[in-house]
Design an enzyme around this catalytic site. Structure first.
Site, PDB file in Angstrom:
ATOM      1  N   ASN A  59      -5.433   9.747  -0.075  1.00  0.00           N
ATOM      2  CA  ASN A  59      -4.307   9.193  -0.839  1.00  0.00           C
ATOM      3  C   ASN A  59      -3.100   8.830   0.019  1.00  0.00           C
ATOM      4  O   ASN A  59      -2.386   7.884  -0.295  1.00  0.00           O
ATOM      5  CB  ASN A  59      -3.902  10.233  -1.906  1.00  0.00           C
ATOM      6  CG  ASN A  59      -2.532   9.960  -2.485  1.00  0.00           C
ATOM      7  OD1 ASN A  59      -2.367   9.063  -3.313  1.00  0.00           O
ATOM      8  ND2 ASN A  59      -1.526  10.703  -2.029  1.00  0.00           N
ATOM      9  N   SER A 112      -5.415  -0.321  -3.723  1.00  0.00           N
ATOM     10  CA  SER A 112      -4.323  -0.968  -4.451  1.00  0.00           C
ATOM     11  C   SER A 112      -4.782  -2.315  -4.993  1.00  0.00           C
ATOM     12  O   SER A 112      -5.684  -2.934  -4.430  1.00  0.00           O
ATOM     13  CB  SER A 112      -3.140  -1.196  -3.501  1.00  0.00           C
ATOM     14  OG  SER A 112      -2.143  -1.963  -4.137  1.00  0.00           O
ATOM     15  N   ALA A 150      -3.552  -6.123   3.463  1.00  0.00           N
ATOM     16  CA  ALA A 150      -4.697  -6.157   4.380  1.00  0.00           C
ATOM     17  C   ALA A 150      -5.239  -4.744   4.604  1.00  0.00           C
ATOM     18  O   ALA A 150      -6.454  -4.521   4.654  1.00  0.00           O
ATOM     19  CB  ALA A 150      -4.283  -6.781   5.711  1.00  0.00           C
ATOM     20  N   SER A 151      -4.342  -3.767   4.707  1.00  0.00           N
ATOM     21  CA  SER A 151      -4.796  -2.385   4.956  1.00  0.00           C
ATOM     22  C   SER A 151      -5.581  -1.859   3.751  1.00  0.00           C
ATOM     23  O   SER A 151      -6.598  -1.176   3.910  1.00  0.00           O
ATOM     24  CB  SER A 151      -3.598  -1.470   5.264  1.00  0.00           C
ATOM     25  OG  SER A 151      -2.828  -1.192   4.109  1.00  0.00           O
ATOM     26  N   LYS A 152      -5.129  -2.199   2.542  1.00  0.00           N
ATOM     27  CA  LYS A 152      -5.819  -1.700   1.352  1.00  0.00           C
ATOM     28  C   LYS A 152      -7.130  -2.452   1.122  1.00  0.00           C
ATOM     29  O   LYS A 152      -8.111  -1.883   0.632  1.00  0.00           O
ATOM     30  CB  LYS A 152      -4.895  -1.797   0.131  1.00  0.00           C
ATOM     31  CG  LYS A 152      -3.685  -0.859   0.220  1.00  0.00           C
ATOM     32  CD  LYS A 152      -4.130   0.600   0.302  1.00  0.00           C
ATOM     33  CE  LYS A 152      -2.976   1.573   0.256  1.00  0.00           C
ATOM     34  NZ  LYS A 152      -3.411   2.982   0.322  1.00  0.00           N
ATOM     35  N   TYR A 168       0.264  -4.531   4.310  1.00  0.00           N
ATOM     36  CA  TYR A 168      -0.143  -3.495   3.347  1.00  0.00           C
ATOM     37  C   TYR A 168      -1.379  -3.952   2.576  1.00  0.00           C
ATOM     38  O   TYR A 168      -2.365  -3.220   2.458  1.00  0.00           O
ATOM     39  CB  TYR A 168       1.014  -3.200   2.388  1.00  0.00           C
ATOM     40  CG  TYR A 168       0.665  -2.210   1.288  1.00  0.00           C
ATOM     41  CD1 TYR A 168       0.651  -0.844   1.546  1.00  0.00           C
ATOM     42  CD2 TYR A 168       0.350  -2.646  -0.002  1.00  0.00           C
ATOM     43  CE1 TYR A 168       0.319   0.062   0.538  1.00  0.00           C
ATOM     44  CE2 TYR A 168       0.026  -1.749  -1.007  1.00  0.00           C
ATOM     45  CZ  TYR A 168       0.018  -0.393  -0.735  1.00  0.00           C
ATOM     46  OH  TYR A 168      -0.313   0.497  -1.726  1.00  0.00           O
TER      47      TYR A 168
HETATM   48  N1  NAP Z   1       3.227   3.740  -5.999  1.00  0.00           N
HETATM   49  C1  NAP Z   1       2.526   2.646  -6.226  1.00  0.00           C
HETATM   50  O1  NAP Z   1       2.960   1.744  -6.965  1.00  0.00           O
HETATM   51  C2  NAP Z   1       1.176   2.465  -5.589  1.00  0.00           C
HETATM   52  C3  NAP Z   1       0.416   1.361  -5.987  1.00  0.00           C
HETATM   53  C4  NAP Z   1      -0.847   1.178  -5.417  1.00  0.00           C
HETATM   54  C5  NAP Z   1      -1.323   2.057  -4.483  1.00  0.00           C
HETATM   55  N2  NAP Z   1      -0.549   3.121  -4.091  1.00  0.00           N
HETATM   56  C6  NAP Z   1      -1.092   4.001  -3.064  1.00  0.00           C
HETATM   57  O2  NAP Z   1      -1.161   5.317  -3.564  1.00  0.00           O
HETATM   58  C7  NAP Z   1      -1.024   6.255  -2.493  1.00  0.00           C
HETATM   59  C8  NAP Z   1       0.078   7.258  -2.822  1.00  0.00           C
HETATM   60  O3  NAP Z   1       1.260   6.530  -3.066  1.00  0.00           O
HETATM   61  P1  NAP Z   1       2.574   7.175  -3.726  1.00  0.00           P
HETATM   62  O4  NAP Z   1       3.199   6.103  -4.532  1.00  0.00           O
HETATM   63  O5  NAP Z   1       2.269   8.485  -4.332  1.00  0.00           O
HETATM   64  O6  NAP Z   1       3.454   7.346  -2.400  1.00  0.00           O
HETATM   65  P2  NAP Z   1       4.618   8.371  -1.971  1.00  0.00           P
HETATM   66  O7  NAP Z   1       5.235   9.008  -3.143  1.00  0.00           O
HETATM   67  O8  NAP Z   1       5.462   7.590  -1.028  1.00  0.00           O
HETATM   68  O9  NAP Z   1       3.790   9.483  -1.156  1.00  0.00           O
HETATM   69  C9  NAP Z   1       3.134   9.143   0.017  1.00  0.00           C
HETATM   70  C10 NAP Z   1       2.430  10.357   0.558  1.00  0.00           C
HETATM   71  O10 NAP Z   1       1.760   9.992   1.781  1.00  0.00           O
HETATM   72  C11 NAP Z   1       2.115  10.921   2.814  1.00  0.00           C
HETATM   73  N3  NAP Z   1       2.146  10.197   4.096  1.00  0.00           N
HETATM   74  C12 NAP Z   1       2.791   9.049   4.383  1.00  0.00           C
HETATM   75  N4  NAP Z   1       2.610   8.716   5.676  1.00  0.00           N
HETATM   76  C13 NAP Z   1       1.831   9.688   6.218  1.00  0.00           C
HETATM   77  C14 NAP Z   1       1.312   9.919   7.523  1.00  0.00           C
HETATM   78  N5  NAP Z   1       1.556   9.079   8.540  1.00  0.00           N
HETATM   79  N6  NAP Z   1       0.530  11.017   7.723  1.00  0.00           N
HETATM   80  C15 NAP Z   1       0.279  11.874   6.693  1.00  0.00           C
HETATM   81  N7  NAP Z   1       0.752  11.707   5.449  1.00  0.00           N
HETATM   82  C16 NAP Z   1       1.536  10.625   5.218  1.00  0.00           C
HETATM   83  C17 NAP Z   1       3.495  11.421   2.424  1.00  0.00           C
HETATM   84  O11 NAP Z   1       3.705  12.696   3.021  1.00  0.00           O
HETATM   85  P3  NAP Z   1       5.229  13.324   3.139  1.00  0.00           P
HETATM   86  O12 NAP Z   1       5.752  13.406   1.748  1.00  0.00           O
HETATM   87  O13 NAP Z   1       5.060  14.654   3.747  1.00  0.00           O
HETATM   88  O14 NAP Z   1       5.991  12.354   3.992  1.00  0.00           O
HETATM   89  C18 NAP Z   1       3.381  11.486   0.899  1.00  0.00           C
HETATM   90  O15 NAP Z   1       2.805  12.700   0.495  1.00  0.00           O
HETATM   91  C19 NAP Z   1      -0.737   5.422  -1.238  1.00  0.00           C
HETATM   92  O16 NAP Z   1      -1.921   5.233  -0.507  1.00  0.00           O
HETATM   93  C20 NAP Z   1      -0.250   4.095  -1.823  1.00  0.00           C
HETATM   94  O17 NAP Z   1      -0.459   3.021  -0.943  1.00  0.00           O
HETATM   95  C21 NAP Z   1       0.683   3.353  -4.635  1.00  0.00           C
END
Ligand code: NAP
Length: 251
Positions: free
Chosen positions: A92, A144, A159-161, A157
């Protein structure tokens, strides 16, 4: 109700947002959860404390930089020494960084690819020996909508997903029948990642374009993750489940 009593589950980025919602739902279903985080120790500790109130399983919390092979190896070694196996890994953790192609910042491009692509690959590689000791093994990758329709100004982003969607399909056949591999692809979710686009009326504008009329909560994403990990999905592998309120992906 899905019951996963006795299961061992690792959630990367489990300290907040979607990851924290996954941790809570797996714990409610009876699993022991390893809450991984990178820097926000207080938040990850708070999630672990909450899990302890949800179930008496031996939940754990620890930090790792998921783009660093040695750090990921350390994380999975600790899981191995403590639990000896994993039933599910939720890949995640991720970052969402603006990077318009006109003024491409190569450092930011590489950071996005390292965290969002190298990270899940490294976690999967190190977790495989532990997953192969389970009779229920699966990986659920959080991708995503952006990985399917692209995302203007955030194309690294997207591209990564997209890379992780392709990886999901590749791993699913490579690892069958030992480990199922699926993805959940959220649209907009109410987490810290989206504070900026939701500000100043942005949220209302975004919601106007979502057929179900709202952005997802983290719990809306955690449900499909739990389902894909569970035995109810035992004949599903290589799938991408879109959780976006009915938004059209292509065209
Ligand atoms: N929010 C959206 O609208 C959305 C939509 C589509 C997909 N997503 C995907 O869903 C996933 C979770 O997103 P979220 O919205 O919950 O994000 P978030 O609240 O920003 O949380 C991101 C999490 O990733 C961890 N993280 C970030 N960089 C890291 C690294 N280099 N090494 C280890 N851990 C790292 C962070 O750890 P710390 O807290 O310790 O920094 C945090 O726990 C992501 O992959 C995101 O791309 C999100």
């Amino acid at each position: 109700m899905i019951r996963l009593d006795g299961w061992r589950v690792l959630v990367t980025g489990g300290g907040r947002g979607i990851g924290a919602a996954c941790c809570r739902l797996f714990a409610r279903a009876g699993a022991a959860v390893w809450v991984h985080y990178r820097s926000d120790e207080a938040s990850a500790d708070a999630v672990r404390a909450e899990l302890e109130s949800l179930s008496a399983e031996p939940h754990r919390v620890s930090a790792a930089e998921i783009s660093e092979p040695s750090s990921v190896r350390g994380l999975l070694s600790a899981v191995d020494e403590t639990w000896g196996r994993l039933d599910c890994v939720v890949n995640n953790a991720g970052i969402w960084v603006r990077n318009p192609i006109d003024e491409l910042d190569v450092d930011r491009l590489q950071e996005t690819l390292r965290v969002n692509v190298d990270g899940p690959f490294l976690v999967a590689r190190e977790a495989l020996p532990l997953l192969r000791r389970s009779r229920n093994a699966s990986i659920v990758n959080i991708t995503s909508t952006a990985g399917q329709r692209g995302e203007a100004f955030y194309s690294p982003y997207g591209a990564s997903k997209g890379a992780i969607i392709a990886a999901t399909k590749g791993w699913s056949t490579e690892l069958a029948p030992d480990v199922r591999v699926n993805s959940v692809a959220p649209g907009w979710v109410d987490t810290e990642m989206c504070v900026e686009p939701f500000a100043d009326g942005g949220r209302q504008a975004i919601e106007a374009g979502i057929p179900l009329g709202r952005v997802a909560s983290p719990e809306d994403i955690a449900g499909p993750v739990l389902f894909l990990a569970s035995p109810l999905a035992r004949h599903i592998t290589g799938e991408i489940v879109n959780v976006n309120g009915g938004s059209v992906l292509c065209g």
